[in-house]
Design an enzyme around this catalytic site. Sequence first.
Site, PDB file in Angstrom:
ATOM      1  N   GLY A  16       0.533  -1.138  -0.178  1.00  0.00           N
ATOM      2  CA  GLY A  16       0.478  -0.029   0.117  1.00  0.00           C
ATOM      3  C   GLY A  16       0.619   1.231   0.002  1.00  0.00           C
ATOM      4  N   GLY A  22       1.683   4.299   3.648  1.00  0.00           N
ATOM      5  CA  GLY A  22       2.869   3.794   2.826  1.00  0.00           C
ATOM      6  C   GLY A  22       3.976   5.095   1.857  1.00  0.00           C
ATOM      7  N   SER A 153      -2.547  -0.105  14.979  1.00  0.00           N
ATOM      8  CA  SER A 153      -3.558   1.233  15.497  1.00  0.00           C
ATOM      9  C   SER A 153      -3.797   0.830  16.700  1.00  0.00           C
ATOM     10  CB  SER A 153      -4.784   1.313  15.136  1.00  0.00           C
ATOM     11  OG  SER A 153      -5.423   2.206  14.787  1.00  0.00           O
ATOM     12  N   TYR A 196     -12.574  -3.733  12.037  1.00  0.00           N
ATOM     13  CA  TYR A 196     -11.225  -2.995  12.065  1.00  0.00           C
ATOM     14  C   TYR A 196     -10.119  -2.497  13.651  1.00  0.00           C
ATOM     15  CZ  TYR A 196      -7.702   0.545  11.489  1.00  0.00           C
ATOM     16  OH  TYR A 196      -6.124   1.518  10.740  1.00  0.00           O
TER      17      TYR A 196
END
Length: 326
Positions: A16, A22, A153, A196
Site C-alpha cells: 500500500g 505507505g 493502530s 477494524y
Amino acid sequence: MSKDTRGNSRTVVITGGNSGLGYGSAQALLGSNEGPWHVVIASRHAGRAQTAVDALAAGAVVGHTVEAMMLDLASLASVRSFAAEVTERLATGALPPLHAVVCNAGVQMGTALATTADGFEATFGVNHLGHFALVNGLLPVLEAPSRVVVVSSGTHDPALRMGPPPAWNDPRALARGELGPAAARANALMRGQARYSTSKLANVYFTHALARRLPAGVTANAFDPGMMLGTALGRSLPAPVRFVAQHILPRITWLLRRTVTDNINTAQESGRALAWVVTAPELAATTGKYFDLRREKPSSEESYDAARAEQLWTDSLALTGVSATR
C-alpha cells in the site's frame, strides 16, 4: 534477468505504498541521506502505483531507487505470486538484498460485509491474513539483518477510547466475519469499526508470534501511526462519514489536537516515524515491541495473551494454506 547494479542498496517492500502512510514512509526513505534504499511499492492498483513511483523517483536523493510491483492482499493467489517473484528476483540479483517488509496496506469497511477473493471477511482477510501469507512467503529470504514492521493502530487498545473496541473471537470465526460477544449490541456501522479494531489487535498478536519464531538478526515490531486525517483508509465507509473524515476533520486538526488527542499527524509525519522504525540502526536487535511513532510503549493489556497469539498463528496457517517454514 540482468544483475542489479545498485551497489550496496537494500530493498524495502511497502504494501500500500502508493498513498497515505505507505507513501509518506517511502518518501522519507527515498529522501534520506542513509541507505541507499530500493523501495518496492506493492499495490493492487497498477496505475496509481506507477503515478506514485514517478512522483517518488522525481524527489529521490541520488542513489535511491523505487519501483512498483503488483500485489492484491485480498487474493492469496496474488500474494503467492508476489512472494515468488520477489524470491526469484532476489536469487538472480535483480533485486538488492531484502532489508524489510512493511505490512502497511489496510482496509476499513463500512456497514456492508465484504469478502476477499478467497471468501474471507475483507477487513480480517486483508489486514491480517494477506499480510500473514506475505510475510510467511518471504521468510526464507528474510536473512539477518532484516526486519518486518506491521502497522497496527491505537484502536486495538480499549483504554485509548478510539472508537469501538476489539471484539475478539475464534480466528476462523473472524475470517467468516463473526465478531465476539463484545460487539453483540453494536449496530452495522459500529460492527464495521469493531472489525477494524479487531484486525489491528490481530496485527499485534501476529507481531508477537512472529518475533518468537525469527532467528537472531531478523526482527518484527508493530507500529502505531497515531490518528491520521484525510487518508484513503475510510474509502469504504458510508458517504457522509467519508466526507467528514476526508474533508472536514483535516481542516480542524488544531482543534482535535487540543480536545481529543495530541497524537494526530499527517501521513508525512507518521511516514517519517515509520521509516525510522524500518531503518534505525539502534533498533537492529529490538523485536516483539510496539512503537507509537518513535516511542516504544506497551500495547494493550489484551494483546499480550500468548495463547490467543499462538491460536491465531496456527489457524492462519490453515486458513491461508501456508506451510510453516520456521
